[in-house]
Every structure is written in C-alpha cells, then in structure tokens.
Design a protein around this motif. Structure first.
Motif, mmCIF file in Angstrom:
data_model
loop_
_atom_site.group_PDB
_atom_site.id
_atom_site.type_symbol
_atom_site.label_atom_id
_atom_site.label_comp_id
_atom_site.label_asym_id
_atom_site.label_seq_id
_atom_site.Cartn_x
_atom_site.Cartn_y
_atom_site.Cartn_z
ATOM 1 N N GLY A 87 13.116 -2.090 -1.968
ATOM 2 C CA GLY A 87 12.253 -2.634 -2.882
ATOM 3 C C GLY A 87 11.683 -3.890 -2.849
ATOM 4 O O GLY A 87 10.499 -4.101 -3.282
ATOM 5 N N PHE A 88 12.223 -5.017 -2.413
ATOM 6 C CA PHE A 88 11.616 -6.251 -2.266
ATOM 7 C C PHE A 88 10.672 -6.002 -1.182
ATOM 8 O O PHE A 88 9.542 -6.831 -1.326
ATOM 9 C CB PHE A 88 12.967 -6.950 -1.652
ATOM 10 C CG PHE A 88 12.294 -8.659 -1.644
ATOM 11 C CD1 PHE A 88 12.673 -9.338 -2.725
ATOM 12 C CD2 PHE A 88 11.836 -8.930 -0.588
ATOM 13 C CE1 PHE A 88 12.433 -10.610 -2.506
ATOM 14 C CE2 PHE A 88 11.512 -10.508 -0.536
ATOM 15 C CZ PHE A 88 11.631 -11.329 -1.652
ATOM 16 N N TYR A 89 10.873 -5.253 -0.060
ATOM 17 C CA TYR A 89 9.884 -5.188 0.922
ATOM 18 C C TYR A 89 8.573 -4.629 0.703
ATOM 19 O O TYR A 89 7.586 -4.983 0.580
ATOM 20 C CB TYR A 89 10.459 -4.188 2.162
ATOM 21 C CG TYR A 89 11.099 -4.978 3.294
ATOM 22 C CD1 TYR A 89 10.533 -6.140 3.804
ATOM 23 C CD2 TYR A 89 12.254 -4.314 3.908
ATOM 24 C CE1 TYR A 89 11.260 -6.758 4.704
ATOM 25 C CE2 TYR A 89 12.701 -5.073 4.948
ATOM 26 C CZ TYR A 89 12.307 -6.246 5.287
ATOM 27 O OH TYR A 89 12.723 -6.871 6.641
ATOM 28 N N LEU A 90 8.953 -3.427 -0.296
ATOM 29 C CA LEU A 90 7.762 -2.580 -0.600
ATOM 30 C C LEU A 90 6.992 -3.044 -1.769
ATOM 31 O O LEU A 90 5.756 -2.840 -2.221
ATOM 32 C CB LEU A 90 8.118 -1.191 -0.821
ATOM 33 C CG LEU A 90 8.796 -0.452 0.320
ATOM 34 C CD1 LEU A 90 8.884 0.782 0.052
ATOM 35 C CD2 LEU A 90 7.790 -0.661 1.729
ATOM 36 N N ASN A 91 7.527 -3.902 -2.877
ATOM 37 C CA ASN A 91 6.915 -4.249 -4.085
ATOM 38 C C ASN A 91 6.880 -5.573 -4.259
ATOM 39 O O ASN A 91 6.305 -6.186 -5.352
ATOM 40 C CB ASN A 91 8.015 -3.862 -4.976
ATOM 41 C CG ASN A 91 8.247 -2.149 -5.090
ATOM 42 O OD1 ASN A 91 7.370 -1.485 -4.758
ATOM 43 N ND2 ASN A 91 9.394 -2.046 -5.351
ATOM 44 N N THR A 92 6.892 -6.594 -3.178
ATOM 45 C CA THR A 92 7.041 -7.984 -3.261
ATOM 46 C C THR A 92 6.283 -8.581 -2.177
ATOM 47 O O THR A 92 6.714 -8.967 -1.070
ATOM 48 C CB THR A 92 8.601 -8.999 -3.443
ATOM 49 O OG1 THR A 92 8.982 -8.042 -4.366
ATOM 50 C CG2 THR A 92 8.342 -9.840 -3.868
ATOM 51 N N PRO A 93 4.859 -8.230 -1.977
ATOM 52 C CA PRO A 93 4.113 -8.963 -0.849
ATOM 53 C C PRO A 93 4.084 -10.319 -0.704
ATOM 54 O O PRO A 93 3.969 -11.054 0.223
ATOM 55 C CB PRO A 93 2.756 -8.234 -1.134
ATOM 56 C CG PRO A 93 2.824 -7.959 -2.515
ATOM 57 C CD PRO A 93 4.199 -7.480 -2.856
ATOM 58 N N THR A 94 4.269 -11.016 -1.901
ATOM 59 C CA THR A 94 4.297 -12.533 -2.052
ATOM 60 C C THR A 94 5.199 -12.870 -3.006
ATOM 61 O O THR A 94 5.876 -12.043 -3.907
ATOM 62 C CB THR A 94 3.110 -13.254 -2.404
ATOM 63 O OG1 THR A 94 2.602 -13.038 -3.778
ATOM 64 C CG2 THR A 94 1.974 -12.747 -1.483
#
Length: 227
Positions: free
Chosen positions: A98-105
């Motif tokens: 979820g962090f990888y895919l939903n948090t680009p920055t």
C-alpha cells in the motif's frame, strides 16, 4: 464525575504507555543498529553489489547478469515502461504494498496507509528498478562479495517473491511506477514496525555474510557501518 476521572486516567495511561513504547522502540533501534554482525573474513571479491538509499528506504543493488543468475529473465524488462534492456544493475527493495503503490511522495502519505503498514495489516511488494550504472556517494555504497556469498544473496531475494502456480514472479500491474525503468512484484511477509524495508535489506547483507546491524528498522543503521 467518576466516569470523567476514569476516562481521564485511561487516556493518560494510554498516552504514557505509547510514549514509553516509542522511546523503548527508538532506544532498541539505536543500540541494535550500532551493534554489528561482522563480515565473513577471507573471502574473494568476485561480485560487486551496492546498498542504495533514498533517505529512508534501502535497496540492494546487484548486477543484472552474472554466471550465477540473469535477473533480466526473471524480472522481464517488458514489465517496465521504457522496456530498456541496457540496464546493467537491478535494485531490489521490499516493502508495504500500500505504501509503495499509494504514496509516491511523503506528502501523499495517509494515516490509514501508515497504520496498516505499521501493524502488519497490509500485504507486501518488491520494487525492482533497472539502473544503467551506479555511482558511489553518501547514499550509495559499493560492497565486494564472493560468488558463494552472492549465491546466498540471490537465494534470499528470490525467497522474498510470491510465485504463481508455474513458479514465476507475479508482476503487479499499476500506474504507480516511480520512473520508466521499474516494476512491482508480489512479495511474501508483511511489513510492520519490527520488520521494515530496511530490516529486509539488512537481512540480505547478513545472508551474504556482510557487515550488518543486529537489527534495524532504519536505513541509517545500515549505512552507519558503511561510512
């Protein structure tokens, strides 16, 4: 009034408990990060690998092709946007899906994503990025290892992937790529406070017989030993 007092006491105990836990966590991370596992002595320098950080997250970077493995066959270039087959190195990072895919920055980080990651409520992914070359600096350190040690690093990385029924890695179809030369894959285990992306990278160094922290959730712990 009794209800108010009980509620106040509960809130106070909760806050104090949380602060005590946070302090113990950070103190343990500091001590166990500085406390090192030594490098295996007397081994030849056959393969060049790197550790790479973006300031928070550590990748393990390895040659795309050696006589031990051709990662280009396992992680198809066709899974990247550029489909550029000239990359000489591939960086592997494990982390919360979820962090990888939903948090680009960091500005995109949401409480729900952070909460699920911290308490192992989400699944994980491997982020694989092809690089044309590597330049050593404060955020990128070169490590020389033997062929035998590299085989163990390869086995460790491979064991982190989820595989389909045919034994192939599972590409995650997404538009959340960080650049034109990366792709995401389904991974095993769940991210949590005690097993983070940096814990995974630190364990890769241990698998390869290299100097590492006893335990660390942070990239600074790893790079402390490679100053």
């Amino acid at each position: 009034m009794n209800i108010i007092k009980k509620t106040t006491r509960f809130i106070l105990k909760f806050v104090l408990g949380f602060v005590a836990f946070a302090l113990l966590y950070l103190f343990s991370a500091l001590i166990l990060s500085v406390w090192s596992v030594d490098k295996e002595p007397g081994t030849p320098n056959d393969v060049t690998i790197y550790i790479l950080t973006n300031g928070a997250h550590t990748d393990i970077v390895v040659p795309v092709k050696t006589n031990i493995i051709d990662w280009g066959k396992e992680m198809s270039y066709q899974n990247t946007i550029a489909r550029d087959t000239t990359g000489k190195y591939i960086a592997f990072g494990w982390g919360d899906k979820g962090f990888y895919l939903n948090t680009p920055t960091w500005a995109d980080l949401k409480f729900g994503t952070a909460f699920r990651a911290a308490f192992a409520l989400s699944t994980s992914a491997i982020h694989a990025t092809y690089h044309p070359d590597m330049q050593t600096n404060n955020n990128c350190r070169k490590i020389m290892i033997s062929n035998d040690q590299y085989k163990r690093v390869v086995a460790y990385i491979q064991s982190s992937f989820k595989l389909d029924e045919s034994g192939n890695v599972i590409n995650i179809k997404t538009n959340a790529n960080y650049n034109n030369n990366d792709a995401f894959y389904e991974a095993k285990r769940k991210y949590n406070l005690f097993y983070t992306c940096n814990t995974w990278a630190n364990n890769a160094l241990k698998a390869g017989g290299q100097k590492a922290c006893v335990w660390t959730p942070f990239d600074r712990g790893i790079f402390y030993h490679y100053r």
